[in-house]
Design a protein around this motif. Structure first.
Motif, short mmCIF file in Angstrom:
data_model
loop_
_atom_site.label_atom_id
_atom_site.label_comp_id
_atom_site.label_asym_id
_atom_site.label_seq_id
_atom_site.Cartn_x
_atom_site.Cartn_y
_atom_site.Cartn_z
N UNK B 31 0.82 -1.20 0.00
CA UNK B 31 0.00 0.00 0.00
C UNK B 31 0.86 1.26 0.00
N UNK B 32 1.91 1.22 0.83
CA UNK B 32 2.83 2.36 0.89
C UNK B 32 3.49 2.59 -0.47
N UNK B 33 3.96 1.49 -1.07
CA UNK B 33 4.62 1.61 -2.38
C UNK B 33 3.65 2.11 -3.44
N UNK B 34 2.40 1.59 -3.42
CA UNK B 34 1.39 2.04 -4.38
C UNK B 34 1.17 3.54 -4.23
N UNK B 35 1.16 4.02 -2.98
CA UNK B 35 1.00 5.45 -2.72
C UNK B 35 2.14 6.26 -3.30
N UNK B 36 3.36 5.73 -3.15
CA UNK B 36 4.53 6.43 -3.70
C UNK B 36 4.47 6.47 -5.23
N UNK B 37 4.09 5.34 -5.85
CA UNK B 37 3.94 5.34 -7.32
C UNK B 37 2.93 6.40 -7.73
N UNK B 38 1.81 6.47 -6.97
CA UNK B 38 0.75 7.41 -7.32
C UNK B 38 1.25 8.85 -7.24
N UNK B 39 2.05 9.15 -6.22
CA UNK B 39 2.57 10.52 -6.08
C UNK B 39 3.54 10.85 -7.21
N UNK B 40 4.41 9.87 -7.55
CA UNK B 40 5.32 10.09 -8.68
C UNK B 40 4.52 10.30 -9.96
N UNK B 41 3.47 9.45 -10.13
CA UNK B 41 2.60 9.59 -11.30
C UNK B 41 1.93 10.96 -11.33
N UNK B 42 1.48 11.40 -10.15
CA UNK B 42 0.80 12.70 -10.08
C UNK B 42 1.75 13.84 -10.46
N UNK B 43 3.03 13.67 -10.05
CA UNK B 43 4.03 14.68 -10.40
C UNK B 43 4.17 14.79 -11.92
N UNK B 44 4.29 13.62 -12.59
CA UNK B 44 4.42 13.64 -14.05
C UNK B 44 3.15 14.15 -14.71
N UNK B 45 2.00 13.79 -14.13
CA UNK B 45 0.72 14.26 -14.68
C UNK B 45 0.65 15.78 -14.57
N UNK B 46 1.10 16.28 -13.41
CA UNK B 46 1.11 17.74 -13.17
C UNK B 46 1.95 18.43 -14.24
N UNK B 47 3.15 17.86 -14.49
CA UNK B 47 4.03 18.44 -15.50
C UNK B 47 3.38 18.39 -16.89
#
Lengths: 98, 208
Positions: B31-47
């Protein structure tokens, strides 16, 4: 005290039988192989305990075929549910008296 | 002597009841790792959204190019696949450690009950994308994912229920701030996963 002892059911005086009843208390119905996996019992051992509980009318058996494979499902009867609940209550009471 | 047996009996009854009705090998760490992937994904999505030259408009109201939509879809898919793979792998590892089978009656039931609301949500999401109605995409995704968690929680560790309720709440709040989908997605899929996954890891896995 005597009353409580009466409610301790001899039919459940075995690890496997206790396990079968516990599993069926929380599952609508369970097939033979799943039961075997939960309890870690051998075929013959499990079958004989199931037969004993069935003879007491605590569990019911439903036989059917999935394709060509026979599949037997077990579920708890109202009598079984009550007997097992009484058994658990008696165990708890005995322990709380100490 | 007798007493000890009675206590053992009760313990065994309780253990067998939970073992046969709940899949307890769900890994909190995943769950923790999935959350980290999601945040990294959100960063790229933001860009992608806000620094893409083809994008115009401000933070809460903008027009996204088709190219950016495809890119966002790819980011979301990668995050999803990585999260599922991590969840399965770490749960297999946890099941092995406690001598349980990964694919048994309880995990089957867990997956089926998790997939029912999620599949409906997935269909609704694709429907909204097809109709180019992106505003409600994140609230809907959060709400259906939350419902899936609440539904599945009966068959696994109870913490999943609170994860689901948090997701549903975020989804509902998001409907009042429809332009901020990415922020809510990052909060839900990122922060909530890390928080509850961390809590589960702390409670059930760390001690061993």
């Amino acid at each position: 005290m005597k009353n409580i002892i009466q409610n301790i059911n001899k039919a459940f005086d075995h690890r496997i039988r206790l396990g079968i009843m516990s599993v069926l208390m929380v599952n609508e119905s369970v097939d033979f192989n799943t039961m075997k996996e939960f309890l870690g019992a051998t075929d013959g051992n499990l079958a004989s305990h199931i037969k004993a509980l069935e003879a007491d009318a605590f569990i019911s058996v439903e036989k059917q075929f999935i394709g060509k494979k026979p599949n037997t499902k077990y579920s708890i009867t109202p009598i079984g549910k009550k007997a097992f609940q009484d058994h658990i209550n008696a165990l708890e009471k005995l322990l709380s008296q100490k | 002597m007798e007493d000890k047996n009675y206590l053992n009996d009760l313990k065994e009854i309780k253990e067998m009841m939970s073992k046969s009705s709940q899949f307890i090998s769900l890994s909190g760490l995943s769950g923790v790792l999935a959350g980290i992937y999601a945040l990294v994904g959100a960063y790229f999505a933001y860009k992608t959204i806000y620094f893409d030259t083809s994008t115009s408009g401000n933070y809460s109201y903008l027009i996204i190019s088709e190219n950016a939509v495809i890119k966002l879809f790819a980011i979301a898919s990668i995050v999803l696949v990585l999260s599922i793979a991590t969840g399965i792998l770490l749960s297999i590892k946890k099941a092995k450690e406690s001598n349980d089978k990964i694919w048994n009656a309880t995990s089957k039931r867990l997956v089926i009950n998790f997939m029912i609301p999620l599949a409906v949500g997935g269909y609704m999401g694709l429907y909204l994308i097809e109709k180019e109605n992106f505003a409600l995409l994140t609230p809907l995704t959060l709400i259906f994912y939350g419902l899936a968690c609440v539904n599945a929680s009966k068959y696994t560790l109870g913490d999943v229920r609170y994860l689901g309720l948090s997701m549903i709440s975020l989804g509902i709040i998001n409907t009042f701030f429809v332009g901020y989908g990415l922020l809510f997605a990052a909060l839900g899929f990122g922060v909530c996963h890390i928080f509850y996954g961390g809590m589960m890891w702390f409670k059930y896995e760390r001690i061993k």
